[in-house]
Write a protein that holds these residues in place. Structure first.
Motif, PDB file in Angstrom:
ATOM      1  N   LYS A   1      10.175   2.584   1.361  1.00  7.62           N
ATOM      2  CA  LYS A   1       8.888   1.912   1.560  1.00  7.62           C
ATOM      3  C   LYS A   1       8.950   0.462   1.077  1.00  7.62           C
ATOM      4  CE  LYS A   1       3.920   2.425   0.808  1.00  7.62           C
ATOM      5  NZ  LYS A   1       3.620   2.374   2.252  1.00  7.62           N
ATOM      6  N   LEU A   2       9.714   0.237  -0.004  1.00  5.08           N
ATOM      7  CA  LEU A   2       9.849  -1.113  -0.547  1.00  5.08           C
ATOM      8  C   LEU A   2      10.527  -2.047   0.447  1.00  5.08           C
ATOM      9  CD1 LEU A   2       9.450  -2.760  -3.214  1.00  5.08           C
ATOM     10  CD2 LEU A   2      11.817  -2.165  -3.759  1.00  5.08           C
ATOM     11  N   LEU A   3      11.542  -1.526   1.162  1.00  3.55           N
ATOM     12  CA  LEU A   3      12.318  -2.358   2.091  1.00  3.55           C
ATOM     13  C   LEU A   3      11.790  -2.324   3.518  1.00  3.55           C
ATOM     14  CD1 LEU A   3      15.958  -1.503   0.912  1.00  3.55           C
ATOM     15  CD2 LEU A   3      14.601  -3.533   0.360  1.00  3.55           C
TER      16      LEU A   3
ATOM     17  N   LEU B   1       3.851   2.646   7.977  1.00  2.54           N
ATOM     18  CA  LEU B   1       2.508   2.683   8.560  1.00  2.54           C
ATOM     19  C   LEU B   1       1.471   3.406   7.709  1.00  2.54           C
ATOM     20  CD1 LEU B   1       3.579   3.516  12.243  1.00  2.54           C
ATOM     21  CD2 LEU B   1       2.764   1.305  11.375  1.00  2.54           C
ATOM     22  N   LEU B   2       1.913   4.278   6.794  1.00  2.00           N
ATOM     23  CA  LEU B   2       0.974   5.119   6.046  1.00  2.00           C
ATOM     24  C   LEU B   2       1.146   4.916   4.541  1.00  2.00           C
ATOM     25  CD1 LEU B   2       1.361   8.518   7.964  1.00  2.00           C
ATOM     26  CD2 LEU B   2      -0.464   6.823   8.236  1.00  2.00           C
ATOM     27  N   PRO B   3       0.084   5.194   3.760  1.00  2.00           N
ATOM     28  CA  PRO B   3       0.224   5.193   2.303  1.00  2.00           C
ATOM     29  C   PRO B   3       1.249   6.236   1.860  1.00  2.00           C
ATOM     30  CG  PRO B   3      -2.098   5.148   2.922  1.00  2.00           C
ATOM     31  CD  PRO B   3      -1.312   5.388   4.182  1.00  2.00           C
ATOM     32  N   PHE B   4       1.854   5.985   0.730  1.00  2.00           N
ATOM     33  CA  PHE B   4       2.958   6.808   0.239  1.00  2.00           C
ATOM     34  C   PHE B   4       2.564   8.279   0.126  1.00  2.00           C
ATOM     35  CE2 PHE B   4       6.404   7.336  -3.148  1.00  2.00           C
ATOM     36  CZ  PHE B   4       7.423   7.167  -2.240  1.00  2.00           C
ATOM     37  N   ALA B   5       1.454   8.555  -0.576  1.00  2.00           N
ATOM     38  CA  ALA B   5       1.055   9.949  -0.812  1.00  2.00           C
ATOM     39  C   ALA B   5       0.603  10.632   0.471  1.00  2.00           C
ATOM     40  CB  ALA B   5      -0.053  10.005  -1.858  1.00  2.00           C
TER      41      ALA B   5
ATOM     42  N   MET C   1       5.549  11.216  -5.837  1.00  2.00           N
ATOM     43  CA  MET C   1       5.074  10.217  -4.871  1.00  2.00           C
ATOM     44  C   MET C   1       3.751   9.604  -5.301  1.00  2.00           C
ATOM     45  SD  MET C   1       6.250  12.082  -1.316  1.00  2.00           S
ATOM     46  CE  MET C   1       6.081  10.669  -0.210  1.00  2.00           C
ATOM     47  N   VAL C   2       2.867  10.385  -5.923  1.00  2.00           N
ATOM     48  CA  VAL C   2       1.614   9.830  -6.439  1.00  2.00           C
ATOM     49  C   VAL C   2       1.905   8.848  -7.567  1.00  2.00           C
ATOM     50  CG1 VAL C   2      -0.483  10.384  -7.713  1.00  2.00           C
ATOM     51  CG2 VAL C   2       0.147  11.740  -5.723  1.00  2.00           C
ATOM     52  N   ILE C   3       2.819   9.242  -8.475  1.00  6.27           N
ATOM     53  CA  ILE C   3       3.157   8.362  -9.595  1.00  6.27           C
ATOM     54  C   ILE C   3       3.785   7.065  -9.099  1.00  6.27           C
ATOM     55  CG2 ILE C   3       4.641   8.117 -11.624  1.00  6.27           C
ATOM     56  CD1 ILE C   3       4.311  11.137 -12.077  1.00  6.27           C
ATOM     57  N   LEU C   4       4.789   7.187  -8.213  1.00  5.55           N
ATOM     58  CA  LEU C   4       5.453   5.987  -7.696  1.00  5.55           C
ATOM     59  C   LEU C   4       4.511   5.144  -6.846  1.00  5.55           C
ATOM     60  CD1 LEU C   4       8.900   7.570  -6.724  1.00  5.55           C
ATOM     61  CD2 LEU C   4       8.475   5.938  -8.568  1.00  5.55           C
ATOM     62  N   GLY C   5       3.658   5.807  -6.058  1.00  6.59           N
ATOM     63  CA  GLY C   5       2.704   5.066  -5.236  1.00  6.59           C
ATOM     64  C   GLY C   5       1.737   4.253  -6.081  1.00  6.59           C
ATOM     65  N   ALA C   6       1.280   4.840  -7.185  1.00  7.87           N
ATOM     66  CA  ALA C   6       0.328   4.137  -8.051  1.00  7.87           C
ATOM     67  C   ALA C   6       1.007   3.032  -8.849  1.00  7.87           C
ATOM     68  CB  ALA C   6      -0.339   5.139  -8.989  1.00  7.87           C
ATOM     69  N   VAL C   7       2.191   3.325  -9.413  1.00  3.84           N
ATOM     70  CA  VAL C   7       2.858   2.367 -10.297  1.00  3.84           C
ATOM     71  C   VAL C   7       3.502   1.228  -9.513  1.00  3.84           C
ATOM     72  CG1 VAL C   7       4.751   2.099 -11.948  1.00  3.84           C
ATOM     73  CG2 VAL C   7       3.260   4.094 -12.082  1.00  3.84           C
ATOM     74  N   VAL C   8       4.182   1.570  -8.404  1.00  2.00           N
ATOM     75  CA  VAL C   8       4.955   0.557  -7.675  1.00  2.00           C
ATOM     76  C   VAL C   8       4.129  -0.136  -6.600  1.00  2.00           C
ATOM     77  CG1 VAL C   8       7.016   0.162  -6.273  1.00  2.00           C
ATOM     78  CG2 VAL C   8       7.073   1.858  -8.121  1.00  2.00           C
ATOM     79  N   PHE C   9       3.293   0.642  -5.869  1.00  2.00           N
ATOM     80  CA  PHE C   9       2.592   0.086  -4.712  1.00  2.00           C
ATOM     81  C   PHE C   9       1.076  -0.050  -4.907  1.00  2.00           C
ATOM     82  CE2 PHE C   9       6.318   2.466  -3.158  1.00  2.00           C
ATOM     83  CZ  PHE C   9       7.042   1.396  -2.635  1.00  2.00           C
TER      84      PHE C   9
END
Length: 300
Positions: A28-30, A93-97, A250-258
């Motif tokens: 998602k980052l790239l 195209l979509l949010p991580f979670a 994915m919730v943790i990474l989505g909140a912290v990173v994105f």
């Protein structure tokens, strides 16, 4: 011995969820700066090199990376190429979670595909569980079906092709113990296919982005090898529900990173999907126990 294999398989799957969620976060980052062929050509070649290195270290004069199931391996490779490409654009195209709701369908799809691919009988509860999972997916669209977009369709295609790849992996694991081959050939296919489109999409990669691509390849190599080993120790329908732990990562990474915070409807959809998948596993294990009792030879 069986319990030891099951425990080992369970622990391997838990490690896999952490690794693959990290790989998804890097994707998602790239994804915003590069086309899929560029990322997967680079990472595919890196994973192939890692597989060759690991094989040389472990084997000596042994089988190497030959496979005794070339047709099944070819189909698994095709499904892997389709799956990773679809997931790439789903994450764009979509949010991580939100993508996880489709990943959460994997246990249900695995239960259905195990019948035609592995010759395992699909019971009526599997269809009921799939229906419940479909309701969970509908929770993504509180405004109605018209809220379905290309990202959701692509994510569903990713989950179907990815599940088929995993079930085929279980099939191959029944006939050969060469787990590295199942990492090598899909990634070689990925690099070859993406290489055809590479001249049309290539853009220069700064050193930091190339470093992320190397990190992605490393965690992907470790994750896929671990999953293949886990699938050789546990049935696909037992492995896939454990993969629901990905939602936590994915919730943790989505909140912290994105900076993405899922809405209540996402949690509701995930809860329904996970519950239906868990019930499918329970029903499958209960059916297995009944079959064992029915075929047991009474003691005289």
């Amino acid at each position: 011995m069986v319990r030891s294999a099951a425990l080992t398989g369970t622990l391997l799957v838990l490690v896999y969820t952490a690794l693959i969620s990290s790989a998804d976060a890097i994707t998602k980052l790239l994804a915003g700066g590069y086309a899929a062929p560029q990322l997967y050509f680079v990472s595919g070649l890196l994973v192939v090199a890692m597989a060759l290195t690991a094989d040389r270290v472990k084997r000596g004069p042994r089988q190497g990376l030959r496979t005794t199931c070339p047709r099944a391996m070819a189909l698994r490779s095709v499904m892997t190429v389709i799956s990773v490409t679809c997931y790439f654009y789903a994450f764009r195209l979509l949010p991580f979670a939100e993508v996880f709701v489709f990943i959460g369908l994997v246990p249900l799809l695995a239960g259905l595909l195990s019948g035609p691919v592995l010759g395992e009988h699909v019971r009526a509860p599997a269809w009921l569980a799939l229906g419940a999972g479909f309701v969970g997916v509908l929770c993504l669209f509180p405004e109605g079906i018209h809220g379905i977009g290309p990202g959701h369709i692509i994510a569903f295609a990713a989950s179907v092709s990815g599940t088929l790849s995993m079930v085929i992996s279980r099939f191959i694991g029944r006939h050969e113990a060469n787990t590295l081959a199942q990492v090598f050939y899909p990634n070689l296919s990925l690099a070859c296919v993406m290489g055809l489109a590479l001249p049309f999409v290539w853009v220069p990669m700064p050193l930091i982005d190339f470093g992320w691509a190397v990190a992605y390849a490393g965690v992907l190599f470790a994750g896929r090898w671990i999953l293949v080993i886990a699938l050789s120790k546990l049935a696909a329908y037992a492995v896939t529900p454990l993969m629901n732990l990905q939602f936590v990562w994915m919730v943790i990474l989505g909140a912290v990173v994105f900076g993405e915070v899922p809405g209540a409807h996402i949690y509701l959809g995930v809860a329904i999907v996970i519950a239906s998948g868990t019930y499918l596993v329970y029903d499958r294990l209960a059916a297995d126990r009944r079959e064992l009792r029915a075929t047991a030879i009474p003691a005289e």
